[in-house]
Write a protein that holds these residues in place. Structure first.
Motif, mmCIF file in Angstrom:
data_model
loop_
_atom_site.group_PDB
_atom_site.id
_atom_site.type_symbol
_atom_site.label_atom_id
_atom_site.label_comp_id
_atom_site.label_asym_id
_atom_site.label_seq_id
_atom_site.Cartn_x
_atom_site.Cartn_y
_atom_site.Cartn_z
ATOM 1 N N ALA A 43 -25.963 -72.504 -135.870
ATOM 2 C CA ALA A 43 -26.256 -71.412 -134.942
ATOM 3 C C ALA A 43 -27.732 -71.422 -134.541
ATOM 4 N N SER A 44 -28.611 -71.729 -135.483
ATOM 5 C CA SER A 44 -30.046 -71.795 -135.179
ATOM 6 C C SER A 44 -30.342 -72.922 -134.207
ATOM 7 N N LEU A 45 -29.738 -74.091 -134.428
ATOM 8 C CA LEU A 45 -29.938 -75.211 -133.517
ATOM 9 C C LEU A 45 -29.433 -74.870 -132.119
ATOM 10 N N ALA A 46 -28.287 -74.195 -132.047
ATOM 11 C CA ALA A 46 -27.732 -73.808 -130.746
ATOM 12 C C ALA A 46 -28.695 -72.889 -130.004
ATOM 13 N N ALA A 47 -29.244 -71.897 -130.705
ATOM 14 C CA ALA A 47 -30.186 -70.972 -130.068
ATOM 15 C C ALA A 47 -31.465 -71.686 -129.639
ATOM 16 N N ALA A 48 -31.909 -72.646 -130.451
ATOM 17 C CA ALA A 48 -33.156 -73.351 -130.156
ATOM 18 C C ALA A 48 -33.021 -74.303 -128.977
ATOM 19 N N LEU A 49 -31.843 -74.904 -128.814
ATOM 20 C CA LEU A 49 -31.690 -76.017 -127.878
ATOM 21 C C LEU A 49 -30.794 -75.701 -126.690
#
Length: 207
Positions: A13-19
């Motif tokens: 979820a963090s990667l999705a929000a970041a990228l």
């Protein structure tokens, strides 16, 4: 859900929000149209698959142990193992991304691999994905999540590389020892990206 599973989901979820605004990821999630919550959900599943592949055949480091981000590496694991894991993830991605998103994924990867061919990086480690949740940025987590992987690269005496569509990230990676090896126009995304290489850093010998 186990602690590991919770951390992996949080990291995805963090990667999705970041990228989510990265041209590559916008191109492969074209099926979402202008539905940003749907794109975020699709990317969370995308990165969960990438994390599973990384745990199986490469290296994964989670930011701060709480899943506020992650770094996923392709390492020197045996090629047949990597190929089998990639094929499994690719099959799941075809179902996840839909026909156009899957076609975009395949075309972009092929374009980027063509650019890589001139650099003889078949034995190099690849920092395939790295990101920190926007709410957790500014705390030094980006450098800290990359540090263990870079130490392992140095211990292996390997070259490593990454590709980024974000020109603003170039100084950050430069401070970690990466140098720009090329700038390329990618046709599907309609955007430029940078290839960065890093030579292994050997520890200084004692006097």
């Amino acid at each position: 859900m186990t602690d590991t599973a919770q951390q992996t989901h949080a990291a995805a979820a963090s990667l999705a929000a970041a990228l989510i605004d990265d041209p590559f990821y916008r191109s492969v999630t074209v099926a979402c149209g202008e539905d940003e919550p749907a794109r975020l959900a699709m990317l969370t599943t995308y990165f969960a698959l990438a994390l599973v592949e990384g745990f199986q055949t490469g290296r994964v480091d989670l930011a701060d142990g709480f899943g506020h981000g992650a770094a996923i590496w392709t390492t020197d694991a045996p090629l047949p193992l990597r190929q089998a894991a990639y094929a499994q993830r690719e099959a799941a991605l075809r179902e996840l991304l839909g026909p156009q998103g899957s076609a975009n994924f395949t075309a972009i990867v092929a374009n980027m691999e063509h650019a890589l061919a001139q650099h003889a990086l078949q034995d190099a480690w690849y920092l395939s994905i790295a990101g920190i949740a926007p709410a957790a940025q500014g705390r030094g987590l980006g450098a800290s999540v990359l540090a263990p992987g870079l130490a392992a690269v140095d211990q292996a005496g390997a070259v490593c590389f990454l590709e980024t569509y974000n020109q603003r990230s170039l100084p950050f990676y430069g401070r970690l020892g990466f140098t720009v090896a090329g700038r390329y126009a990618e046709a599907v995304t309609g955007a430029d990206y940078w290839l960065m290489l890093r030579q292994p850093i050997r520890p200084a010998m004692p006097d």
